[in-house]
Design a protein around this motif. Structure first.
Motif, short mmCIF file in Angstrom:
data_model
loop_
_atom_site.label_atom_id
_atom_site.label_comp_id
_atom_site.label_asym_id
_atom_site.label_seq_id
_atom_site.Cartn_x
_atom_site.Cartn_y
_atom_site.Cartn_z
N ASP A 1 39.98 44.45 40.35
CA ASP A 1 38.88 43.67 39.82
C ASP A 1 39.23 42.96 38.51
O ASP A 1 38.37 42.36 37.87
N ASP A 2 40.50 43.01 38.07
CA ASP A 2 40.93 42.28 36.88
C ASP A 2 41.26 40.83 37.20
O ASP A 2 41.52 40.05 36.30
N ILE A 3 41.28 40.47 38.46
CA ILE A 3 41.59 39.11 38.88
C ILE A 3 40.40 38.59 39.67
O ILE A 3 39.99 39.18 40.66
N CYS A 4 39.86 37.46 39.22
CA CYS A 4 38.70 36.89 39.89
C CYS A 4 39.17 36.16 41.16
O CYS A 4 39.93 35.21 41.09
N ASP A 5 38.71 36.62 42.29
CA ASP A 5 39.05 36.01 43.57
C ASP A 5 38.49 34.58 43.59
O ASP A 5 37.31 34.37 43.30
N PRO A 6 39.32 33.59 43.94
CA PRO A 6 38.85 32.20 43.96
C PRO A 6 37.68 31.95 44.92
O PRO A 6 36.98 30.97 44.78
N THR A 7 37.48 32.84 45.88
CA THR A 7 36.37 32.66 46.82
C THR A 7 35.05 33.24 46.30
O THR A 7 34.02 33.10 46.95
N THR A 8 35.10 33.89 45.14
CA THR A 8 33.89 34.47 44.56
C THR A 8 32.95 33.36 44.08
O THR A 8 33.38 32.47 43.34
N PRO A 9 31.70 33.40 44.50
CA PRO A 9 30.75 32.36 44.04
C PRO A 9 30.56 32.42 42.53
O PRO A 9 30.33 33.48 41.97
N THR A 10 30.67 31.27 41.89
CA THR A 10 30.46 31.18 40.45
C THR A 10 29.33 30.19 40.19
O THR A 10 28.61 29.82 41.12
N TYR B 1 25.50 38.95 36.40
CA TYR B 1 26.84 39.51 36.29
C TYR B 1 27.53 39.49 37.64
O TYR B 1 26.95 39.92 38.64
N VAL B 2 28.76 38.96 37.69
CA VAL B 2 29.51 38.91 38.93
C VAL B 2 30.48 40.09 39.00
O VAL B 2 30.43 40.90 39.91
N SER B 3 31.38 40.18 38.04
CA SER B 3 32.34 41.27 37.96
C SER B 3 33.04 41.21 36.61
O SER B 3 32.89 40.25 35.86
N ARG B 4 33.84 42.22 36.32
CA ARG B 4 34.57 42.24 35.06
C ARG B 4 35.53 41.06 34.98
O ARG B 4 35.68 40.44 33.94
N ALA B 5 36.18 40.72 36.06
CA ALA B 5 37.15 39.62 36.06
C ALA B 5 36.48 38.26 36.05
O ALA B 5 36.95 37.33 35.41
N CYS B 6 35.38 38.12 36.77
CA CYS B 6 34.72 36.81 36.88
C CYS B 6 33.67 36.58 35.81
O CYS B 6 33.29 35.44 35.57
N GLY B 7 33.18 37.61 35.21
CA GLY B 7 32.16 37.48 34.18
C GLY B 7 30.79 37.19 34.77
O GLY B 7 30.41 37.76 35.79
#
Length: 179
Positions: free
Chosen positions: A21-30, A125-131
């Motif tokens: 979870d330290d790397i934000c997956d590019p497919t994660t909705p922002t 909040y999305v995740s620790r990596a994505c913020g």
């Protein structure tokens, strides 16, 4: 004893390195941008391409990047039937200048209209990596205002309608502009 201590230290360092979870997956909705589609005022169901549309946000000098694969000034121009515009994540209001036929040598066909949008923001909040990401809810009573840089007779945007008020993804048309 020293070997056990060294082994435990190595194990501790190895397990404290990057977590998935330290790397934000590019497919994660922002934070989504707003999808605007352009239609022919004479045939309201027919999509219509804009020619050399440049959009400049209030306080910006260059404009919004509408064509990220292009280079130079071309990256600020759209030549299609839709655009994605970002909304301000720090304010409940944004104002854009839409310049049709930007850069044309004939100044009589270059036309500037303004689109002001009112909305509320919701941060989640999305995740620790994505913020965090922000979604937007357009004000249903006072969604937007279309004005011209000179007189209302010269509006190239003849009609605009909000088709949806909640902006949660970039896949849904939010505003239809007829010209």
């Amino acid at each position: 004893m020293k070997k056990i201590l060294a082994f435990l230290m190595i194990l501790g360092f190895a397990s404290s390195s990057c977590e998935p979870d330290d790397i934000c997956d590019p497919t994660t909705p922002t934070t989504p941008r707003m999808l605007i589609q352009f239609y022919d005022i004479k045939s309201p169901t027919v999509l219509k391409n804009v020619d050399d549309l440049k959009v400049i946000g209030e306080g910006m000098t260059e404009g919004v990047v509408l064509n990220p694969t292009a280079t130079g000034d071309a990256k600020y121009l759209a030549n299609g039937n839709n655009i994605l515009l970002p909304l301000n994540t720090e304010a409940d209001h944004v104002k854009y200048k839409f310049i049709l036929n930007y850069g044309n040598k004939n100044p009589l066909i270059v036309n500037e209209d303004y689109l002001e949008l009112n909305y509320t923001r919701v941060s989640s909040y999305v995740s620790r990596a994505c913020g965090f990401k922000t979604t937007f809810n357009l004000d249903e009573e006072n969604t937007f205002l279309v004005t011209d840089s000179t007189t209302a007779d010269e509006l190239w945007i003849q009609y605009a309608i909000a088709t949806q008020y909640n902006i949660t993804s970039e896949n849904e048309t939010i505003i239809k502009i007829y010209f």
